[in-house]
Design a protein around this motif. Structure first.
Motif: not given
Lengths: 212, 489
Positions: A34-37, A40, A128, A164, A167, B49-51, B54
């Motif tokens: 569920d992490y950012q992939s 943004s 990042e 990221t 990516e 890190k917002q995630d 997760q």
């Protein structure tokens, strides 16, 4: 050799049982991710972030139009007073301006140590974390050439900068068997009283030219 | 340059060692400073890190899944690494791993190797084994070099020399490198190490490493580091021998996307470590043309067999638990008597090696939970500590004082009648010990505190508690008594 192998594999199987391949695959695909992939930020913001992160690691960054890469290379080398630069095979000839450029012919470690500077391109930039990804490919060469010289000038097209880590890893999926090196700023240590010191064994100085 | 390695079989108990080390003010100051700095950096970058949560959950699941199917992934790794031109060896224990590595080096006709920092090779005391066979091992990580030249022991998984300050390091280097005029700025010291090691990197043809991860899908190896000494070792020599615990395998390349985000932020408080290297076997014209991986069991399958202890093997060796641990921060690493110090060492060492340390290390913790909170792969260290304490009590038999006390408590708690009787009895028994004086305890109002009173001394074994803390006396009226009275009124 085989006996130790059998013993260990057997101990593992006794310890936790075995599952059919199908169950292993099913269990694997049920792993939550569920992490950012995906990115943004806007392209502009991603490039800014990348620059910031590189500078944070004490690298110099030059963001220039692709027509200006050659003149930037020449200026940077002049400022640093560098006359001789090691390059890998396959690095665009139009970038090789302002010094003597010597193509790596598989030099021995001792021969490599005679070079103070190296210039390459890269596969990817990850904004990042301020990471540049090098692979054994034309224009990047084998791993040793970006390690032994004290100065590394890296030219990276802006289109290859992603936001990221996830990516970046997705893109690298296609070439995952190649020797791959991530570097994030120059070599550093904090082993002495947690004071960050640049350049222990890898290049102490890194400049990055981002070609828009 | 021989040194006696940390060995749980011969080390004093944690409590004995800790008592001595607590007297070393310099060591405590150095450890406190280093862990404070790393923790502050880590906190800042984790908040960024917002995630993060997760990522932790995914990483936990990836690691748990890998262990659940360890045989499948080890065989897959072996297949792919072999196809890529490497050779895989299996070692049941430390001795077998030592003899494989020594054998390989001798076969090459080499009498020296360069080494990347590796806790696994520390665990099996590889340097001593090499030396006994006439092979010199040069540590190339700055901290490991400090330890090797100072004939010292590592005290942290990530920064093994954090217990030494710059003046101490300068003395070590001055003597070992014969540099009488060496300065004491960290940059001077790093520069001395650079010059000392460069010649070895260029000359020595064989390197020994560990690995952070093995990737089953590609037969790949991943090593992360800061200084570039790792890259030197795994790029310049002709032969590379990697000694890797069997638990380090992960299924696929894409699993790294979570792990390489968690590891550097947790370990050193960086967004990414300066260097990460990934490769599979041999690549013609690039890097070592001979590669060996030694897959090491050395007790790991025993840990795997224990359903409650198994999560210990999820560890990715970031050391965050050490920096967060109030016990480690006071004693430093050597008290743990093993190369794995801090909370992870307190659960890993007794499980890997069944010996006296199983008796003391599970108690080297306040069970405050800080280690669990920072662990990037969510190992519930306090849970495993309690599980191990339970095993210690079982080993000691039912008549051990702790076991007897717990049995008595369980007997009382199982019946309301017995519980109430025990409360009455307790109030009578404690009465001569209770001091009815004003308490300085801040959260109670003074009147309440005076009424309830405090116990400052208990006899016998119970004194273990009151030696360092006061105990509040039991209330005159229990909640149940009060509730029942209230119902009647």
């Amino acid at each position: 050799m085989s006996t130790a192998r059998e013993v260990i594999l057997n101990r593992i199987r006794v310890a936790k049982g075995t599952s059919p391949a199908e169950a292993v695959n099913q269990s694997y695909s049920s792993i939550q991710r569920d992490y950012q992939s995906v990115a943004s930020f806007s392209r502009e913001k991603i490039l800014h972030l990348f620059e910031d992160r590189l500078r944070d690691y004490d690298a110099n960054v030059y963001c220039v139009d692709s027509q200006q890469v050659a003149s930037t290379v020449a200026a940077v080398l002049r400022d640093r007073n560098i006359q001789r630069v090691l390059v890998p095979e396959g690095l665009p000839a139009e970038w090789q301006v302002g010094a003597e450029f010597i193509v790596d012919r598989g030099f021995t470690p001792t021969e490599l140590d005679q070079f103070t500077s190296v210039m390459t391109t890269a596969t990817l930039g990850i904004a990042e974390t301020g990471t540049i990804v090098l692979q054994t490919l034309p224009g990047q060469g084998r791993r040793a050439i970006t390690l032994v010289p004290d100065y590394h000038l890296c030219i990276l097209p802006a289109s290859k900068v992603v936001e990221t880590v996830v990516e970046g890893m997705h893109i690298l999926e296609a070439t995952k068997n190649l020797p791959t090196t991530f570097f994030s700023g120059p070599s550093a240590t904090a082993d002495i009283e947690m004071t960050r010191i640049k350049g222990v064994h890898g290049p102490r100085f890194v400049d990055v030219v981002i070609a828009l | 340059m021989s040194r006696v390695p940390l060995d749980p079989r011969t080390a004093p108990t944690f409590q004995q060692a800790a008592k001595t080390l607590l007297g070393d003010a310099q060591l405590r100051k150095n450890v406190r400073h280093a862990t404070d700095v790393i923790q502050a950096k880590r906190r800042k970058l984790v908040e960024e890190k917002q995630d993060w949560q997760q990522l932790r959950e995914s990483a936990r699941q990836i690691r748990a899944h890998s262990l659940q199917h360890l045989d499948v992934y080890l065989e897959e790794f072996e297949r792919n690494f072999t196809r890529a031109g490497g050779v895989v060896h299996w070692a049941r224990d430390a001795r077998e791993a030592q003899s494989i590595v020594v054998g390989l080096v001798k076969q090459l006709g080499a009498n020296e190797v360069i080494k990347i920092k590796s806790m696994t090779t520390e665990e099996i005391h590889l340097n001593n084994a090499l030396e006994e066979s006439g092979i010199r091992a040069y540590e190339t990580d700055l901290a490991e070099l400090i330890i090797q030249l100072g004939e010292d022991q590592p005290s942290h998984i990530v920064v093994p020399a954090l217990h030494k300050n710059r003046a101490q390091i300068r003395e070590i280097f001055r003597k070992a490198m014969d540099l009488p005029d060496l300065g004491d700025k960290p940059a001077d010291l790093a520069d001395a190490a650079r010059r000392f090691l460069r010649e070895k990197f260029l000359r020595v043809k064989t390197a020994v490493s560990g690995a952070n991860f093995l990737i089953a899908e590609t037969g790949g190896i991943c090593i992360v580091e800061s200084e570039g000494n790792g890259r030197m070792c795994l790029t310049l020599p002709e032969t590379l021998i990697s000694v890797v615990g069997i638990e380090k395998v992960i299924p696929r390349w894409s699993d790294l996307e979570a792990l390489v985000q968690l590891l550097p932020r947790s370990a050193t408080g960086e967004r990414m470590n300066p260097y990460s290297s990934f490769w599979s076997g041999i690549h013609p014209g690039d890097g070592p043309q001979t590669m060996h991986v030694v897959l090491l069991d050395n007790g790991r399958t025993d840990v795997l067999a224990d359903a409650e202890g198994r999560q210990t093997l999820q560890c990715i060796r970031c050391g965050a638990c050490q920096n967060a641990c109030p016990v480690y921060r006071q004693t430093g690493g050597h008290a743990y008597g093993s190369v794995y110090a801090g909370p992870i060492g307190a659960i890993l060492t007794p499980q890997l090696m069944h010996m006296d340390h199983s008796q003391t290390l599970p108690y080297a913790s306040s069970l405050c939970g800080a280690c669990y909170e920072v662990c990037p792969v969510k190992i519930n260290i306090p849970e495993v500590l309690i599980h191990l304490r339970n095993k210690v009590v079982e080993q000691n038999g039912w008549y051990a004082p702790e076991s007897l006390a717990m049995k008595a408590v369980a007997f009382v708690f199982r019946s309301e009648r017995r519980f109430r009787a025990a409360q009455r009895l307790g109030r009578i028994a404690e009465s001569p010990l209770v001091k009815r004086e004003k308490s300085t305890f801040p959260i109670l109002d003074q009147e309440e505190a005076t009424k309830s009173g405090w116990i400052g001394w208990l006899p016998g074994l119970l004194g273990g508690w009151t030696d360092t803390r006061d105990l509040q006396a039991m209330p005159k009226e229990t909640f149940r008594d009060w509730w029942e009275k209230r119902g009647k009124a």
